[in-house]
Scaffold this motif. Structure first.
Motif, PDB file in Angstrom:
ATOM      1  N   ALA A 315       0.837  -1.196   0.000  1.00 37.65           N
ATOM      2  CA  ALA A 315       0.000   0.000   0.000  1.00 37.65           C
ATOM      3  C   ALA A 315       0.880   1.257   0.000  1.00 37.65           C
ATOM      4  N   ALA A 316       1.979   1.209   0.796  1.00 40.14           N
ATOM      5  CA  ALA A 316       2.895   2.352   0.838  1.00 40.14           C
ATOM      6  C   ALA A 316       3.504   2.588  -0.540  1.00 40.14           C
ATOM      7  N   ALA A 317       3.925   1.495  -1.194  1.00 36.64           N
ATOM      8  CA  ALA A 317       4.514   1.634  -2.532  1.00 36.64           C
ATOM      9  C   ALA A 317       3.500   2.225  -3.504  1.00 36.64           C
ATOM     10  N   ALA A 318       2.261   1.753  -3.417  1.00 34.06           N
ATOM     11  CA  ALA A 318       1.227   2.269  -4.317  1.00 34.06           C
ATOM     12  C   ALA A 318       1.001   3.755  -4.076  1.00 34.06           C
ATOM     13  N   LEU A 319       1.053   4.174  -2.795  1.00 36.56           N
ATOM     14  CA  LEU A 319       0.851   5.584  -2.467  1.00 36.56           C
ATOM     15  C   LEU A 319       1.954   6.463  -3.065  1.00 36.56           C
ATOM     16  N   MET A 320       3.165   5.919  -3.206  1.00 36.36           N
ATOM     17  CA  MET A 320       4.256   6.667  -3.839  1.00 36.36           C
ATOM     18  C   MET A 320       4.080   6.700  -5.358  1.00 36.36           C
ATOM     19  N   LEU A 321       3.645   5.586  -5.908  1.00 35.93           N
ATOM     20  CA  LEU A 321       3.544   5.482  -7.373  1.00 35.93           C
ATOM     21  C   LEU A 321       2.414   6.339  -7.923  1.00 35.93           C
ATOM     22  N   LEU A 322       1.396   6.567  -7.110  1.00 31.78           N
ATOM     23  CA  LEU A 322       0.239   7.322  -7.602  1.00 31.78           C
ATOM     24  C   LEU A 322       0.622   8.742  -8.019  1.00 31.78           C
ATOM     25  N   PRO A 323       1.241   9.580  -7.135  1.00 38.14           N
ATOM     26  CA  PRO A 323       1.631  10.937  -7.581  1.00 38.14           C
ATOM     27  C   PRO A 323       2.683  10.886  -8.675  1.00 38.14           C
ATOM     28  N   LEU A 324       3.572   9.879  -8.629  1.00 40.91           N
ATOM     29  CA  LEU A 324       4.607   9.755  -9.641  1.00 40.91           C
ATOM     30  C   LEU A 324       3.985   9.577 -11.026  1.00 40.91           C
ATOM     31  N   THR A 325       3.001   8.674 -11.081  1.00 44.03           N
ATOM     32  CA  THR A 325       2.323   8.436 -12.361  1.00 44.03           C
ATOM     33  C   THR A 325       1.600   9.697 -12.821  1.00 44.03           C
ATOM     34  N   ALA A 326       0.945  10.382 -11.888  1.00 42.03           N
ATOM     35  CA  ALA A 326       0.216  11.600 -12.241  1.00 42.03           C
ATOM     36  C   ALA A 326       1.166  12.639 -12.824  1.00 42.03           C
ATOM     37  N   LEU A 327       2.327  12.838 -12.162  1.00 41.51           N
ATOM     38  CA  LEU A 327       3.305  13.822 -12.644  1.00 41.51           C
ATOM     39  C   LEU A 327       3.763  13.490 -14.048  1.00 41.51           C
ATOM     40  N   ARG A 328       4.107  12.218 -14.249  1.00 42.17           N
ATOM     41  CA  ARG A 328       4.611  11.786 -15.551  1.00 42.17           C
ATOM     42  C   ARG A 328       3.553  11.981 -16.644  1.00 42.17           C
ATOM     43  N   TRP A 329       2.292  11.732 -16.241  1.00 41.28           N
ATOM     44  CA  TRP A 329       1.214  11.853 -17.211  1.00 41.28           C
ATOM     45  C   TRP A 329       1.081  13.322 -17.639  1.00 41.28           C
ATOM     46  N   VAL A 330       1.136  14.236 -16.641  1.00 38.63           N
ATOM     47  CA  VAL A 330       1.048  15.666 -16.953  1.00 38.63           C
ATOM     48  C   VAL A 330       2.208  16.074 -17.851  1.00 38.63           C
ATOM     49  N   GLU A 331       3.411  15.607 -17.504  1.00 38.65           N
ATOM     50  CA  GLU A 331       4.592  15.946 -18.310  1.00 38.65           C
ATOM     51  C   GLU A 331       4.434  15.484 -19.742  1.00 38.65           C
ATOM     52  N   SER A 332       3.914  14.284 -19.920  1.00 38.33           N
ATOM     53  CA  SER A 332       3.831  13.726 -21.276  1.00 38.33           C
ATOM     54  C   SER A 332       2.790  14.460 -22.108  1.00 38.33           C
ATOM     55  N   ARG A 333       1.847  15.134 -21.461  1.00 42.51           N
ATOM     56  CA  ARG A 333       0.823  15.855 -22.204  1.00 42.51           C
ATOM     57  C   ARG A 333       1.336  17.202 -22.689  1.00 42.51           C
ATOM     58  N   GLN A 334       2.444  17.718 -22.106  1.00 41.55           N
ATOM     59  CA  GLN A 334       2.906  19.065 -22.460  1.00 41.55           C
ATOM     60  C   GLN A 334       3.527  19.090 -23.844  1.00 41.55           C
TER      61      GLN A 334
END
Lengths: 334, 328
Positions: A315-334
């Motif tokens: 669960a802790a790992a998933a909590l870290m991966l969630l914002p990481l994925t969100a950031l990467r997704w925003v970056e890839s849209r730019q």
């Protein structure tokens, strides 16, 4: 509270957590003049945050994979249970219907009426007793011509019930030898630590007149091993109970063997109690007696089972991966 | 703005995959798969012929009953958790259930103690009508809920002997209960020890102490003492009585094989204890049931691989980009 790992060697992979800190960690963009780009504190901050999130995620995953758990612990508890040896009659007569006490007002049994057999009643009462007295240790000996040891003293409810229900499959055996059964069940307590009060619970419908030698042996064994005797009596139809004194004076032992056995048990110096199965209060009374009289503490180990803890780390790992994925997704849209 | 590079798309998917796998593991995802398990009712012949110590090559001179018990202990250790074992004994003309099958891992000590405590003195009669004992063992096994398979350890020595034309009739349905008859003993006929109350040997059973022929051959008693009724061919009775070998006991393998075939059971001779355990832990006798598997290890390992891959992709992608730049 202790903590242990099933596969600690996996932690050798922990340096993988440093991986995000090497290299750019993102696609390189080909740009002709880096010097022309302005300083961007937000980008630097975000980049550090991403690396940190990834590092923590990898660490948490590795810990989860190495199988963290809280080991099983045995806690010594002191209860007020008893060591109870059940001596169950498996003679053929236990397969006969159980009528209960004959009274003037009781309805007469009619032909074809479905009646429980004495054995069924005995097993039902015993099974209920064992279920209600979970803190007791139970063992079982069955007897007919020969005593047969079925169950060593144990506290595991499943196997106790298995032994009780086994007595209900197949017909009973031919004869009854109460004396042999009593001696075998009493001998069972020999060379065992006295960790709790001892009770021998006899469940039987009849009795035989015991010889003098057998009586002496039973008396000696009961005293030596400090065993209290409880008798759950299954009355045969129209037979006088164990409490009714004989109407005829001549040869009471031969005519009323159950009464004579009852008298013998009463003459023992060790505690003795008798219950009759037709009495609806008998079971409650027996449970009360065991609880109140046998009040010596019984030491036993209770096992608190091992508990796996990997889910929290995932669960802790998933909590870290969630914002990481969100950031990467925003970056890839730019 | 430039289109996102291939690497960056791949990395995003990998990251998303890792997120999903890790969340699933965190929420305790489980996989339900079919798994084999076993339920056995083990019945021991505890009649006196089981006290014979056969000299078998490579085996210590234990009694037949002891060897049967060893085989059952071996089976107990080999059964996977979730399997169950119950125990019964056979003597006279019937089997007696001691306890219904219970799970083997949770009750390992109890079952072990129980098996160790089984001995010949539990026999309530000195008779050994094996066919009838098998029939009742099958009936008991058929009564068990949930169902179980039968394992019957015996030497096949019927006492009194059975008349060829009048074998005990099986009233059940052949093959409905599956199971294995395990033949214990050697080929060499040996005297049967006679034991006293405490288990000490006080001699062996003699020729004139056991029934040498079946009850039918002896004939029915007639009105006149000493005369028997006609109806059963007893021509060679005197010769058979004189040459009888029923006081000696060996493994009656052929007879047990016939019984097994007639009842829809299998037959196996007991050699090394492990052999029986091996036969009994094959798929032939297995029950299947859905078992829950915790697959967090797989989920976590794949997630970790994904994350590591992302950084490898970037470093590979970085090198490629630099090469392109250098080439330009």
């Amino acid at each position: 509270m202790s903590f242990a790992l099933s596969h600690p060697l996996l932690l050798l992979l922990l340096p993988l957590a440093l991986l995000p800190w090497f290299g750019a960690g993102r696609p390189r963009r080909v740009y002709p003049a880096l010097a022309l780009l302005p300083e961007d504190p937000l980008s630097r901050w975000l980049s550090a945050a991403e690396r940190l999130l990834a590092s923590i995620a990898i660490t948490a995953l590795l810990v989860a994979l190495s199988g963290p758990y809280r080991p099983e612990v045995e806690i010594e508890r002191v209860g007020h249970g008893a060591q109870m040896m059940v001596l169950m009659d498996r003679s053929r007569s236990m397969d006969q219907p159980f009528y209960g006490k004959h009274t003037a007002t009781a309805p007469l049994p009619y032909l074809g009426q479905q009646l429980e057999t004495k054995g069924q009643v005995a097993r039902r009462l015993l099974s209920e007793f064992a279920a209600r007295r979970a803190q007791d240790m139970f063992g079982m000996v069955i007897f007919s011509t020969k005593p047969i040891q079925v169950l060593p003293l144990t506290q595991k409810p499943e196997i106790i019930q298995a032994a009780i229900s086994a007595a209900g499959i197949g017909r009973g055996l031919a004869e009854t030898d109460v004396g042999g059964g009593l001696i075998r069940a009493l001998q069972f307590f020999a060379d065992r630590p006295y960790t709790g009060s001892r009770i021998l619970l006899l469940i039987s419908d009849g009795a035989a007149t015991l010889g003098l030698a057998t009586r002496a042996r039973i008396q000696q064994l009961a005293q030596q091993h400090r065993v209290a005797l409880y008798w759950l009596y299954m009355r045969t139809r129209n037979s006088p109970g164990i409490f009714d004194s004989p109407h005829r004076a001549e040869d009471p032992e031969g005519l009323y063997p159950q009464w004579s056995l009852h008298q013998f048990f009463r003459s023992l110096e060790t505690p003795y109690r008798a219950y009759t199965a037709e009495d609806p209060q008998a079971l409650e009374q027996a449970i009360r007696d065991v609880s109140s009289l046998q009040n010596l503490p019984l030491h036993y180990l209770e096992t608190i089972p091992r508990r796996d803890l990997h889910r929290g780390w995932y669960a802790a790992a998933a909590l870290m991966l969630l914002p990481l994925t969100a950031l990467r997704w925003v970056e890839s849209r730019q | 703005m430039a289109r996102p590079s291939r690497q960056s798309t791949a990395a995003l998917w990998l990251l998303l995959g890792a997120l999903l796998l890790t969340s699933a593991a965190g929420l305790g995802a489980r996989l339900v798969l079919e798994r084999d398990y076993y339920r056995y009712l083990v019945v021991f012949d505890v009649t006196q012929s089981m006290n014979v110590r056969d000299p078998l090559p490579g085996l210590a001179r234990r009694t037949r009953l002891d060897r049967a018990k060893l085989a059952a202990q071996e089976l107990l250790t080999r059964l996977p958790c979730g399997s169950a074992m119950g125990v019964g004994i056979f003597t006279q003309h019937r089997s007696l259930l001691l306890f219904t099958p219970v799970e083997v891992c949770g009750h390992y000590d109890e079952i072990r103690t129980m098996l160790a405590d089984i001995d010949w003195s539990m026999a309530w009669r000195a008779r050994s009508e094996i066919a009838k004992g098998l029939h009742s063992a099958i009936a008991i096994t058929g009564n068990l809920q949930p169902p179980a398979r039968l394992v019957f350890f015996t030497d096949g020595h019927e006492a009194p002997p059975v008349h060829v034309d009048f074998p005990p009739r099986f009233t059940g349905e052949s093959g409905k209960v599956q199971g294995l008859i395990v033949g214990v003993g050697g080929q060499l006929p040996l005297p049967i020890p006679k034991l006293d109350e405490t288990g000490d040997q006080v001699g062996v059973w003699g020729r004139d102490e056991v029934m040498q022929v079946d009850v039918y051959s002896l004939g029915r008693a007639g009105d006149v003492p000493g005369e028997t009724m006609v109806g059963v061919e007893t021509g060679d009775l005197a010769r058979r009585l004189a040459s009888g070998t029923e006081h000696l006991s060996s493994l009656h393998e052929e007879y047990l094989g016939q019984l097994a075939a007639g009842l829809g059971l299998d037959y196996q001779r007991l050699e090394a204890p492990g052999v029986v355990a091996e036969v009994l832990t094959t798929g032939r006798y297995a029950f299947r049931r859905a078992a829950v598997h915790d697959v967090h290890g797989w989920l976590g390992a794949v997630a970790l691989t994904f994350i590591v891959l992302i950084y490898l992709i970037y470093s590979a992608g970085g090198r490629k980009a630099r090469r392109r730049w250098d080439a330009a």
